[in-house]
Design a protein around this motif. Structure first.
Motif, PDB file in Angstrom:
ATOM      1  N   UNK A 111     -33.155  64.036 -15.640  1.00 27.02           N
ATOM      2  CA  UNK A 111     -33.825  63.331 -14.533  1.00 27.02           C
ATOM      3  C   UNK A 111     -35.341  63.355 -14.743  1.00 27.02           C
ATOM      4  N   UNK A 112     -35.862  64.459 -15.248  1.00 21.66           N
ATOM      5  CA  UNK A 112     -37.309  64.579 -15.460  1.00 21.66           C
ATOM      6  C   UNK A 112     -37.811  63.559 -16.480  1.00 21.66           C
ATOM      7  N   UNK A 113     -36.940  63.081 -17.347  1.00 21.28           N
ATOM      8  CA  UNK A 113     -37.328  62.102 -18.360  1.00 21.28           C
ATOM      9  C   UNK A 113     -37.290  60.661 -17.828  1.00 21.28           C
ATOM     10  N   UNK A 114     -36.694  60.463 -16.673  1.00 23.87           N
ATOM     11  CA  UNK A 114     -36.571  59.120 -16.096  1.00 23.87           C
ATOM     12  C   UNK A 114     -37.928  58.624 -15.595  1.00 23.87           C
ATOM     13  N   UNK A 115     -38.140  57.320 -15.644  1.00 19.71           N
ATOM     14  CA  UNK A 115     -39.368  56.766 -15.072  1.00 19.71           C
ATOM     15  C   UNK A 115     -39.419  56.986 -13.559  1.00 19.71           C
ATOM     16  N   UNK A 143     -37.427  54.598 -11.290  1.00 14.60           N
ATOM     17  CA  UNK A 143     -35.983  54.841 -11.217  1.00 14.60           C
ATOM     18  C   UNK A 143     -35.667  55.963 -10.237  1.00 14.60           C
ATOM     19  N   UNK A 144     -36.433  57.033 -10.294  1.00 15.25           N
ATOM     20  CA  UNK A 144     -36.209  58.158  -9.388  1.00 15.25           C
ATOM     21  C   UNK A 144     -36.435  57.718  -7.939  1.00 15.25           C
ATOM     22  N   UNK A 145     -37.488  56.929  -7.713  1.00 13.99           N
ATOM     23  CA  UNK A 145     -37.774  56.425  -6.373  1.00 13.99           C
ATOM     24  C   UNK A 145     -36.626  55.545  -5.871  1.00 13.99           C
ATOM     25  N   UNK A 146     -36.110  54.671  -6.728  1.00 14.68           N
ATOM     26  CA  UNK A 146     -35.004  53.792  -6.340  1.00 14.68           C
ATOM     27  C   UNK A 146     -33.737  54.577  -6.009  1.00 14.68           C
ATOM     28  N   UNK A 147     -33.465  55.611  -6.783  1.00  9.21           N
ATOM     29  CA  UNK A 147     -32.312  56.462  -6.500  1.00  9.21           C
ATOM     30  C   UNK A 147     -32.479  57.136  -5.139  1.00  9.21           C
ATOM     31  N   UNK A 148     -33.667  57.696  -4.899  1.00 12.58           N
ATOM     32  CA  UNK A 148     -33.931  58.352  -3.612  1.00 12.58           C
ATOM     33  C   UNK A 148     -33.804  57.401  -2.442  1.00 12.58           C
ATOM     34  N   UNK A 149     -34.357  56.206  -2.580  1.00 12.46           N
ATOM     35  CA  UNK A 149     -34.260  55.213  -1.503  1.00 12.46           C
ATOM     36  C   UNK A 149     -32.816  54.782  -1.271  1.00 12.46           C
ATOM     37  N   UNK A 150     -32.055  54.636  -2.349  1.00  7.04           N
ATOM     38  CA  UNK A 150     -30.642  54.263  -2.215  1.00  7.04           C
ATOM     39  C   UNK A 150     -29.859  55.337  -1.467  1.00  7.04           C
TER      40      UNK A 150
END
Length: 62
Positions: A35-39, A42-49
């Motif tokens: 997860x730390x390697x993800x842009x 992407x992390x923001x989109x996952x959190x919002x989802x």
């Protein structure tokens, strides 16, 4: 909604969040490293989802 209900929900969320690292610490560590390697986007989109899914479930239950 009472404060007691809110604290109960928070306690359950903490229990659920702690299950995976407690049972599978090595796999959890690898997942966190991945997860730390993800842009950031992407992390923001996952959190919002996840937030939207939670809000919809909460709305459906009430």
């Amino acid at each position: 909604m009472s404060l007691e209900l809110l604290l109960t929900a928070f306690a359950i969320a903490l229990i659920i969040e702690g299950i995976v690292p407690a049972l599978f610490p090595n796999k959890w560590r690898a997942y966190v490293a991945k997860i730390a390697q993800e842009p950031t986007a992407n992390i923001r989109n996952i959190g919002l989802s996840i937030m939207v899914i939670g809000a919809v479930l909460l709305w459906m239950l009430n």
